[in-house]
Scaffold this motif. Structure first.
Motif, short mmCIF file in Angstrom:
data_model
loop_
_atom_site.label_atom_id
_atom_site.label_comp_id
_atom_site.label_asym_id
_atom_site.label_seq_id
_atom_site.Cartn_x
_atom_site.Cartn_y
_atom_site.Cartn_z
N ARG A 88 0.74 -1.36 0.16
CA ARG A 88 -0.29 0.08 0.36
C ARG A 88 1.11 1.36 0.24
O ARG A 88 1.47 1.78 1.00
CB ARG A 88 -1.13 -0.19 1.40
CG ARG A 88 -2.19 1.18 1.38
CD ARG A 88 -2.67 1.34 2.41
NE ARG A 88 -3.64 2.41 2.91
CZ ARG A 88 -4.83 2.58 1.99
NH1 ARG A 88 -5.00 1.40 1.57
NH2 ARG A 88 -5.05 3.13 2.39
N THR A 90 1.58 5.29 -0.40
CA THR A 90 0.67 6.36 -0.14
C THR A 90 1.45 8.07 -0.62
O THR A 90 2.94 7.91 -0.49
CB THR A 90 0.27 7.67 0.91
OG1 THR A 90 -0.91 6.62 0.74
CG2 THR A 90 -0.10 8.39 1.26
N THR A 105 -3.46 7.27 -2.63
CA THR A 105 -3.13 5.84 -2.28
C THR A 105 -3.15 4.90 -2.87
O THR A 105 -4.65 4.73 -4.13
CB THR A 105 -3.62 5.53 -1.40
OG1 THR A 105 -3.13 7.21 0.18
CG2 THR A 105 -3.14 3.88 -0.11
N VAL A 107 -2.34 0.60 -4.32
CA VAL A 107 -2.17 -0.77 -3.21
C VAL A 107 -1.44 -1.69 -4.50
O VAL A 107 -2.23 -1.69 -5.59
CB VAL A 107 -3.18 -1.64 -3.33
CG1 VAL A 107 -2.93 -2.98 -2.47
CG2 VAL A 107 -3.91 -1.15 -1.81
#
Length: 317
Positions: A88, A90, A105, A107
């Motif tokens: 993940r 950001t 963000t 993933v």
């Protein structure tokens, strides 16, 4: 030993046309690699130096220069997940004052990549005509390349360049604690180095011209950038030289999370056509990471290049 090889991803490796991805290179001995991404339709070429993968590497990278429709320049951020598990990530954008203006963000699956293109972002606050810096933070190891592209300007005037998102250099002291040069030279515990600085013609705006962008990724402490310009022989030059010919660095205060730009055409004391180098002392409790863009709009097709400022080992006097 010493040999180099060329691999065309489409012809030699069968990489599908129209796909976007990343490349992993494993070797039995030390190797270096560079990737050339060519866009024939606009004769644009991006050059990216491959980054090493270390199991004890970072989950944090910084892009000190990100454009959002700034005089036609835009930015794509390409992020590779170096982990064997989902990551993940950001991306947080900061303006020069150190304020958060947007974030995204994503993933990323194990060993995969994703990219963010600033004109396509839905993030509130990342409006047009902006220069920002990016903090790229993941749960696991990552690498990132920052692409800068300019599609406007007419036939044969497109530009493109790419740099690797880097790590920061922690701040330190000027060796002479009272600020007095040592034998006419400033010595730093911590510094960034730039081997090529150029100034074009201020009357026309053309010629090889450098813009240096600095970003303080320390979100808790400000930092001072002590910028010294030097000619090819290492001699201090204006506007960073005193009447005694000793170094007289520009001192720039950069807030926590903030940034600054130094553009050589803004320094009237620096002679047109200058070619030299720069040293950036990192002074205080903050940190610095930097890149320099060199652009010459008089060069047909793509007269542009970008350099990461070199992070040097921290020294204790």
């Amino acid at each position: 030993p010493g040999e180099s090889v060329r691999v065309d991803l489409r012809e030699d490796a069968g990489f599908p046309e129209g796909e976007v991805g990343s490349v992993w290179i494993d070797a039995s001995n030390a190797v270096v690699a560079v990737a050339f991404r060519h866009k024939p339709a606009t004769e644009m070429l991006l050059t990216t130096v491959a980054q090493p993968r270390h199991d004890n590497g970072d989950d944090l990278r910084f892009g000190p220069l990100v454009f959002r429709d700034y005089n036609g320049w835009n930015t794509g951020i390409n992020i590779a997940n170096l982990s064997s598990q989902p990551n993940r990530v950001t991306v947080t954008y900061y303006n020069y004052a150190g304020n958060v203006v947007a974030s995204d963000t994503v993933v990323i699956p194990e060993r995969a990549m994703e990219y963010l293109y600033t004109p396509a972002t839905g993030s509130f606050g990342l409006g047009a005509n902006q220069i920002t810096a990016a903090r790229i933070a993941g749960d696991h190891l990552l690498a990132a390349a920052i692409d800068e592209v300019k599609y406007v300007g007419g036939q044969d005037q497109w530009h493109a360049m790419s740099y690797a998102a880097g790590r920061a250099q922690a701040g330190g002291r000027v060796v002479a604690s009272d600020g007095t040069p040592v034998n006419g030279r400033m010595l730093y515990e911590s510094l960034l180095g730039l081997p090529l600085v150029q100034k074009g013609n201020p009357a026309t705006g053309m010629g090889d011209t450098s813009g240096i962008n600095l970003y303080n990724p320390d979100l808790g402490n400000p930092v001072e950038a002590w910028v010294q310009f030097l000619d090819g022989a290492g001699v201090p030059v204006a506007p960073t030289v005193a009447a005694t010919d000793a170094e007289d660095p520009l001192t720039i205060q950069i807030p926590a999370g903030g940034g600054a730009t130094l553009y050589t055409l803004n320094y009237s004391q620096m002679p047109a056509g200058f070619t030299g180098a720069a040293v950036v002392g990192v002074v205080g409790d903050g940190a610095l990471v930097g890149v320099s863009n060199n652009v010459n709009y008089a060069v047909g097709w793509d007269g542009s290049a970008v350099y990461n400022l070199t992070v040097t080992p921290q020294a204790t006097p």
